[in-house]
Scaffold this active site. Structure first.
Site, PDB file in Angstrom:
ATOM      1  N   ARG A  87       8.059  -8.536   7.032  1.00 33.49           N
ATOM      2  CA  ARG A  87       6.865  -9.129   7.657  1.00 33.49           C
ATOM      3  C   ARG A  87       7.200 -10.553   8.076  1.00 33.49           C
ATOM      4  NH1 ARG A  87       0.518  -8.529   6.353  1.00 33.49           N
ATOM      5  NH2 ARG A  87      -0.185  -9.786   8.093  1.00 33.49           N
ATOM      6  N   LEU A 128      17.961   6.468  17.794  1.00 31.60           N
ATOM      7  CA  LEU A 128      17.063   5.672  16.955  1.00 31.60           C
ATOM      8  C   LEU A 128      15.651   6.254  17.044  1.00 31.60           C
ATOM      9  CD1 LEU A 128      16.655   3.011  15.276  1.00 31.60           C
ATOM     10  CD2 LEU A 128      16.065   1.897  17.432  1.00 31.60           C
ATOM     11  N   HIS A 166       1.756 -11.885  22.505  1.00 34.01           N
ATOM     12  CA  HIS A 166       1.957 -10.433  22.365  1.00 34.01           C
ATOM     13  C   HIS A 166       3.022  -9.947  23.353  1.00 34.01           C
ATOM     14  CE1 HIS A 166      -1.139 -10.258  19.448  1.00 34.01           C
ATOM     15  NE2 HIS A 166      -2.137 -10.504  20.280  1.00 34.01           N
ATOM     16  N   GLU A 170      -8.071  -1.950  12.173  1.00 34.67           N
ATOM     17  CA  GLU A 170      -8.925  -3.129  12.014  1.00 34.67           C
ATOM     18  C   GLU A 170      -8.836  -4.061  13.226  1.00 34.67           C
ATOM     19  OE1 GLU A 170      -6.816  -1.998   9.478  1.00 34.67           O
ATOM     20  OE2 GLU A 170      -8.548  -1.008   8.557  1.00 34.67           O
ATOM     21  N   ARG A 225      -3.180 -16.308  23.688  1.00 33.01           N
ATOM     22  CA  ARG A 225      -2.612 -15.434  22.658  1.00 33.01           C
ATOM     23  C   ARG A 225      -1.858 -14.235  23.250  1.00 33.01           C
ATOM     24  NH1 ARG A 225      -4.176 -15.524  17.546  1.00 33.01           N
ATOM     25  NH2 ARG A 225      -4.186 -13.254  17.442  1.00 33.01           N
ATOM     26  N   ASP A 238       4.110 -10.062  12.823  1.00 35.35           N
ATOM     27  CA  ASP A 238       3.014 -11.031  12.724  1.00 35.35           C
ATOM     28  C   ASP A 238       3.408 -12.381  13.318  1.00 35.35           C
ATOM     29  OD1 ASP A 238       0.538 -11.905  12.051  1.00 35.35           O
ATOM     30  OD2 ASP A 238       0.836 -11.858   9.891  1.00 35.35           O
ATOM     31  N   GLY A 239       2.420 -13.065  13.866  1.00 32.72           N
ATOM     32  CA  GLY A 239       2.639 -14.442  14.322  1.00 32.72           C
ATOM     33  C   GLY A 239       2.663 -14.614  15.833  1.00 32.72           C
ATOM     34  N   TRP A 295      -9.436  -3.555  16.207  1.00 33.79           N
ATOM     35  CA  TRP A 295     -10.523  -3.389  17.176  1.00 33.79           C
ATOM     36  C   TRP A 295     -11.541  -4.518  17.034  1.00 33.79           C
ATOM     37  CZ3 TRP A 295      -9.773  -0.044  20.958  1.00 33.79           C
ATOM     38  CH2 TRP A 295      -8.973   1.084  20.724  1.00 33.79           C
ATOM     39  N   ARG A 350       0.020 -17.308  16.902  1.00 34.91           N
ATOM     40  CA  ARG A 350       0.425 -18.675  16.563  1.00 34.91           C
ATOM     41  C   ARG A 350       1.580 -19.153  17.446  1.00 34.91           C
ATOM     42  NH1 ARG A 350       1.100 -17.416  10.463  1.00 34.91           N
ATOM     43  NH2 ARG A 350       0.544 -15.352  11.240  1.00 34.91           N
TER      44      ARG A 350
HETATM   45  C1  FPP Z   1       0.122  -9.855  14.923  1.00 34.34           C
HETATM   46  O1  FPP Z   1       0.156 -11.133  15.438  1.00 34.34           O
HETATM   47  C2  FPP Z   1       0.408  -8.915  15.960  1.00 34.34           C
HETATM   48  C3  FPP Z   1      -0.401  -7.927  16.387  1.00 34.34           C
HETATM   49  C4  FPP Z   1      -1.731  -7.659  15.836  1.00 34.34           C
HETATM   50  C5  FPP Z   1       0.021  -7.055  17.447  1.00 34.34           C
HETATM   51  C6  FPP Z   1       1.502  -6.839  17.483  1.00 34.34           C
HETATM   52  C7  FPP Z   1       1.810  -6.378  18.791  1.00 34.34           C
HETATM   53  C8  FPP Z   1       2.948  -6.591  19.478  1.00 34.34           C
HETATM   54  C9  FPP Z   1       4.157  -7.260  19.043  1.00 34.34           C
HETATM   55  C10 FPP Z   1       3.013  -6.123  20.817  1.00 34.34           C
HETATM   56  C11 FPP Z   1       3.325  -4.700  20.829  1.00 34.34           C
HETATM   57  C12 FPP Z   1       2.052  -4.065  20.908  1.00 34.34           C
HETATM   58  C13 FPP Z   1       1.712  -3.177  21.744  1.00 34.34           C
HETATM   59  C14 FPP Z   1       0.286  -2.886  21.836  1.00 34.34           C
HETATM   60  C15 FPP Z   1       2.715  -2.497  22.589  1.00 34.34           C
HETATM   61  P1  FPP Z   1      -1.197 -11.943  15.439  1.00 34.34           P
HETATM   62  O2  FPP Z   1      -1.878 -11.742  16.729  1.00 34.34           O
HETATM   63  O3  FPP Z   1      -1.998 -11.575  14.249  1.00 34.34           O
HETATM   64  O4  FPP Z   1      -0.659 -13.403  15.330  1.00 34.34           O
HETATM   65  P2  FPP Z   1      -1.337 -14.595  14.527  1.00 34.34           P
HETATM   66  O5  FPP Z   1      -1.385 -14.175  13.085  1.00 34.34           O
HETATM   67  O6  FPP Z   1      -0.410 -15.730  14.772  1.00 34.34           O
HETATM   68  O7  FPP Z   1      -2.693 -14.803  15.126  1.00 34.34           O
END
Ligand code: FPP
Length: 238
Positions: A184, A127, A30, A60, A26, A13-14, A62, A17
């Site tokens: 997390r 792994l 990723h 979710e 954003r 997560d994050g 999507w 941000r």
């Molecule tokens: C949460 O951060 C992250 C996700 C919903 C996607 C996690 C994906 C990756 C690390 C990339 C790997 C993924 C693929 C498809 C290969 P957030 O977007 O909710 O961050 P925020 O809470 O700061 O908005």
């Protein structure tokens, strides 16, 4: 000897941000998140972890803006197709946990890529990496329940005889050990429909570090905390 987890589950997560704080879109977060995942793999192997499960895209997700969903799908295709050789060489076995059924929203090309990635890495043992993709914990449980219901309907099974082992065998993670530790990032402290069955006895570790910044040092902090936990599995220790 220090207690080590055999299986770690990550909620990455994050990313958003992390990118916004740098004035980036954003998607840049990723992409950096994927780099963080890659960089972590050798550290996991070095520390004796055998299974790692990453929450990459939930059922979710999507509902996110179309541009982000498209971006994540394109990123996933790139990672699981173009970077596959690297993973094969590094001894990583890939498995995808999620809904890839006929009626799922996952494209046909994506399904092919996923099948190929699982096939190409099937012999690897260093792994085991699970990628939760189009994954929802409640949906996974529902799916398993349906599978068993069909067996009951067909007369192969009596409802009263259903055991936890049978239920386990109907989950996406069939045959794998449950995660010992769930990490997390980004300060959020919730499960978000992630592996509700499998995390029943896992230790939870939350850190304020945003996922793209999560590295081997951050992993060691989590492992130190894990080593200090007293896992009782509902029993009493004297
Ligand atoms: C949460 O951060 C992250 C996700 C919903 C996607 C996690 C994906 C990756 C690390 C990339 C790997 C993924 C693929 C498809 C290969 P957030 O977007 O909710 O961050 P925020 O809470 O700061 O908005």
């Amino acid at each position: 000897m220090l207690k080590q987890p055999q299986h770690i589950a990550f909620i990455m997560d994050g990313n958003g941000r992390w990118a916004t704080a740098r004035g980036h879109k954003r998607m840049e977060g990723h992409k950096a998140g994927v780099d963080a995942l890659y960089n972590l793999l050798p550290a996991l192997v070095k520390r004796g972890v055998k299974y790692a499960t990453f929450y990459a895209f939930s059922s979710e997700n999507w509902g996110r803006p179309e541009e982000e969903v498209k971006g994540l799908m394109a990123l996933a295709e790139l990672v699981f197709k173009k970077e596959l050789k690297k993973l094969v060489k590094e001894g990583v076995r890939l498995k995808f946990l999620g809904d890839f059924s006929e009626k799922s929203k996952i494209s046909r090309s994506m399904k092919k890529i996923i099948q190929q990635a699982e096939f190409d890495t099937a012999e690897n043992t260093k792994l085991h990496v699970n990628i939760c993709f189009n994954y929802g914990g409640q949906q996974e449980l529902l799916n398993a329940a349906r599978e068993l219901c069909v067996k009951v309907e067909n007369g192969e099974l009596v409802a009263d005889d259903i055991t936890t082992d049978m239920f386990e065998a109907a989950l996406y993670t069939a045959g794998q050990p449950h995660p010992d530790l769930m990490i997390r990032t980004s300060g959020e402290q919730r499960l978000s429909n992630f592996l509700p069955w499998q995390l029943s006895y896992a230790e939870f570790y939350f850190t304020d570090i945003l996922w793209p910044d999560f590295d081997a040092n951050a992993l060691d902090d989590a492992l130190d905390k894990f080593a200090g936990r007293d896992r009782r599995f509902g029993l009493v220790k004297f």
